[in-house]
Design an enzyme around this catalytic site. Structure first.
Site, mmCIF file in Angstrom:
data_model
loop_
_atom_site.group_PDB
_atom_site.id
_atom_site.type_symbol
_atom_site.label_atom_id
_atom_site.label_comp_id
_atom_site.label_asym_id
_atom_site.label_seq_id
_atom_site.Cartn_x
_atom_site.Cartn_y
_atom_site.Cartn_z
ATOM 1 N N SER A 33 0.826 -1.209 0.000
ATOM 2 C CA SER A 33 0.000 0.000 0.000
ATOM 3 C C SER A 33 0.861 1.259 0.000
ATOM 4 C CB SER A 33 -0.931 0.006 1.220
ATOM 5 O OG SER A 33 -0.192 -0.181 2.407
ATOM 6 N N HIS A 166 -40.358 22.361 -11.398
ATOM 7 C CA HIS A 166 -40.301 21.601 -12.668
ATOM 8 C C HIS A 166 -39.523 22.365 -13.744
ATOM 9 C CE1 HIS A 166 -43.762 19.334 -10.916
ATOM 10 N NE2 HIS A 166 -44.124 20.540 -10.532
ATOM 11 N N SER A 287 -13.843 27.695 -27.083
ATOM 12 C CA SER A 287 -13.876 26.517 -27.937
ATOM 13 C C SER A 287 -12.814 26.675 -29.007
ATOM 14 C CB SER A 287 -15.257 26.383 -28.578
ATOM 15 O OG SER A 287 -15.175 25.623 -29.767
ATOM 16 N N LYS A 293 -17.964 30.767 -28.422
ATOM 17 C CA LYS A 293 -18.271 29.970 -27.225
ATOM 18 C C LYS A 293 -17.562 30.471 -25.977
ATOM 19 C CE LYS A 293 -20.437 26.626 -26.781
ATOM 20 N NZ LYS A 293 -20.204 25.238 -27.204
ATOM 21 N N GLU A 300 -19.307 22.610 -14.832
ATOM 22 C CA GLU A 300 -19.616 21.248 -15.299
ATOM 23 C C GLU A 300 -18.805 20.205 -14.545
ATOM 24 O OE1 GLU A 300 -20.241 21.299 -19.890
ATOM 25 O OE2 GLU A 300 -18.974 22.983 -19.363
HETATM 26 N N1 ARG Z 1 -1.224 -1.375 5.350
HETATM 27 C C1 ARG Z 1 -2.160 -1.915 6.262
HETATM 28 C C2 ARG Z 1 -3.530 -1.239 6.061
HETATM 29 O O1 ARG Z 1 -3.578 -0.221 5.507
HETATM 30 C C3 ARG Z 1 -1.712 -1.692 7.659
HETATM 31 C C4 ARG Z 1 -2.251 -2.672 8.645
HETATM 32 C C5 ARG Z 1 -1.719 -4.015 8.368
HETATM 33 N N2 ARG Z 1 -2.099 -4.924 9.392
HETATM 34 C C6 ARG Z 1 -1.975 -6.248 9.230
HETATM 35 N N3 ARG Z 1 -2.357 -6.986 10.208
HETATM 36 N N4 ARG Z 1 -1.502 -6.770 8.137
HETATM 37 O O2 ARG Z 1 -4.551 -1.761 6.484
#
Ligand code: ARG
Length: 468
Positions: A33, A166, A287, A293, A300
């Site tokens: 992550s 409406h 445009s 335009k 938008e």
């Molecule tokens: N990167 C993990 C998350 O965002 C952190 C927690 C990980 N915990 C674990 N028991 N693997 O959830």
């Protein structure tokens, strides 16, 4: 299935004791992550510093180790902020990246930081701190937006425009009244972020993996150090719920709906057919092919932001649904949704505030439109009730006949002669012309919350006091 390349460093340094080999490369890719949770670095370091200081205060680690950890973490912080931190995918997430780097910088004491804590309470803490900051940002963004809408309302508290139902002309209202409708909506959005913030302001830190810890930690101390009101009362709950993120996303979604509706009105009002407003060059685009335009692109895009913000909300609800207690890795999928929704909400709030501040409302255009479409027919019916004693249903019928007559002659109600009016109902007198103008119409709507300029000004004053 062993022909895919494996991570060359055998086992992970954080839990390698039990593992003989490193993860499959695809395992590493799905598991990591760090690509997104690096955004939590400041919260992670803040949480770790509070934790280390508490461990020392409780005599769980030595003061000198806590000092080395605290200072080392500041070095890590400055490396990240300077852009020369070596983020490593093999180290999975921000928590392990920071800790591994700390070990490289300070050596052995780094290994004591994770005492009485788990990544489960660590990530819950980091993310709460981050979402809490976003609540503050949303509150600030909404305050600026409300101020911009208030200035519009103040300038045009008695400018008449058609009110629609409406999207058909209904009754005249004032520009100020219309702007103040959005002030009310954004005001409720603001209080939703305040409520969510107050509810999420409890500390998960010290819940450890799920069951708490045997070390004599002081959860009140870390809660206090991180600006939380108190520690969360149940360790299973602390590590396993993301309702604070769901509340943030829900509040963001409702706010984005309000932004989207105002954006849609700006798109309509700025069209050649309406021209109720002119957008400044700063918020328009041209445009490449049609030289005439002037496109309301910002409006938008704000109108569209609800798509991804609500999408993020639905995504996280779906991730959380049905997860058994306590932590599951599914919950790692919470962050990108919230990051994206928060970024886009803040951008939309700022863009709307800027656009409103630079917007010119075309008073004459709006007034001319307000007079068209028999918008004062209800005032005529009300006059028949008040002055001629007709039941409202009969007055409605008589007025309908008058509208049909005016329509057949191609004129407005106020252009009918008294004789023509009397041909429909005998009780009508000259006085009736007094209620037919759009200014008379709005000025008469003095009920609380109504469109009369006095009422609108009273609401503007109330809001200014509230924001002061
Ligand atoms: N990167 C993990 C998350 O965002 C952190 C927690 C990980 N915990 C674990 N028991 N693997 O959830």
């Amino acid at each position: 299935m062993t022909d895919r390349p494996q991570n060359k460093d055998a086992a992970n340094s954080m839990w390698g004791g039990r593992f003989a080999a490193g993860p499959d490369a695809i395992m590493e890719a799905i598991n990591a992550s760090i690509g997104f949770d690096r955004r939590l670095y400041a919260q992670d370091i803040r949480g770790s510093r509070a934790h280390a200081a508490m461990l020392a205060a409780q005599g769980i680690i030595s003061d000198s180790d806590a000092k080395a950890i605290g200072e080392g973490l500041l070095t890590v912080l400055s490396e990240i902020e300077a852009g020369d931190f070596p983020f490593r995918t093999a180290l999975e997430d921000i928590h392990m990246n920071v800790e591994a780097r700390l070990k490289e910088i300070i050596g052995e004491p780094a290994g004591r930081l994770h005492t009485g804590r788990s990544r489960n309470d660590q990530v819950a803490t980091d993310f709460r701190l981050w979402v809490r900051d976003q609540c503050d940002a949303a509150i600030e963004g909404l305050q600026a937006l409300i101020r911009a809408a208030l200035s519009q309302a103040e300038a045009g508290a008695d400018w008449v425009m058609p009110g629609f139902t409406h999207l058909q002309t209904a009754q005249p209202v004032t520009w100020g009244h219309h702007m103040m409708a959005y002030v009310e909506m954004f005001g409720r959005d603001l209080s939703r972020f305040q409520d969510a913030r107050a509810r999420m302001n409890e500390s998960p830190l010290g819940a450890a993996a799920l069951a708490g810890t045997g070390y004599p930690i002081d959860r009140d101390a870390t809660a206090r150090a991180l600006g939380f009101d108190r520690p969360m009362a149940n360790s299973l709950d602390a590590v396993s719920d993301r309702d604070f993120a769901l509340e943030f996303l829900s509040a963001a979604s409702i706010c984005a709906v309000h932004l989207s509706r105002l954006a849609e009105e700006l798109v309509i009002w700025s069209s050649a057919q309406f021209r109720f407003v002119s957008m400044s060059d700063k918020w328009s685009t041209g445009s490449s092919i049609m030289p005439q335009k002037r496109n309301p692109d910002a409006a938008e895009l704000i109108r569209a932001k609800i798509g991804r913000i609500l999408g993020a909300t639905v995504a996280l609800f779906t991730v959380m649904k049905g997860l058994p207690l306590a932590y599951s890795k599914d919950m790692q999928e919470d962050k990108e949704q919230v990051f994206d929704a928060a970024d886009n909400l803040m951008l939309a709030l700022a863009a709307m505030a800027g656009m409103l501040s630079d917007l010119t409302a075309n008073r004459d255009k709006m007034e001319a439109a307000a007079s068209a479409g028999f918008s004062t027919a209800t005032d005529l019916a009300d006059w028949l009730v008040r002055e001629a004693g007709l039941p409202f249903r009969d007055a409605h019928h008589v007025t309908g006949s008058l509208v049909a007559l005016a329509e057949s002659k191609g004129v407005d109600l106020s252009d009918l002669t008294l004789a023509q009016m009397k041909s429909v109902h005998d009780a009508i007198t000259d006085d009736i012309f007094g209620v037919l103008g759009v200014h008379n119409s709005v000025a008469s709507r003095q009920s609380y919350g109504g469109t009369a300029p006095d009422q609108v000004r009273a609401q503007i004053t109330r809001w200014k006091e509230k924001l002061a």
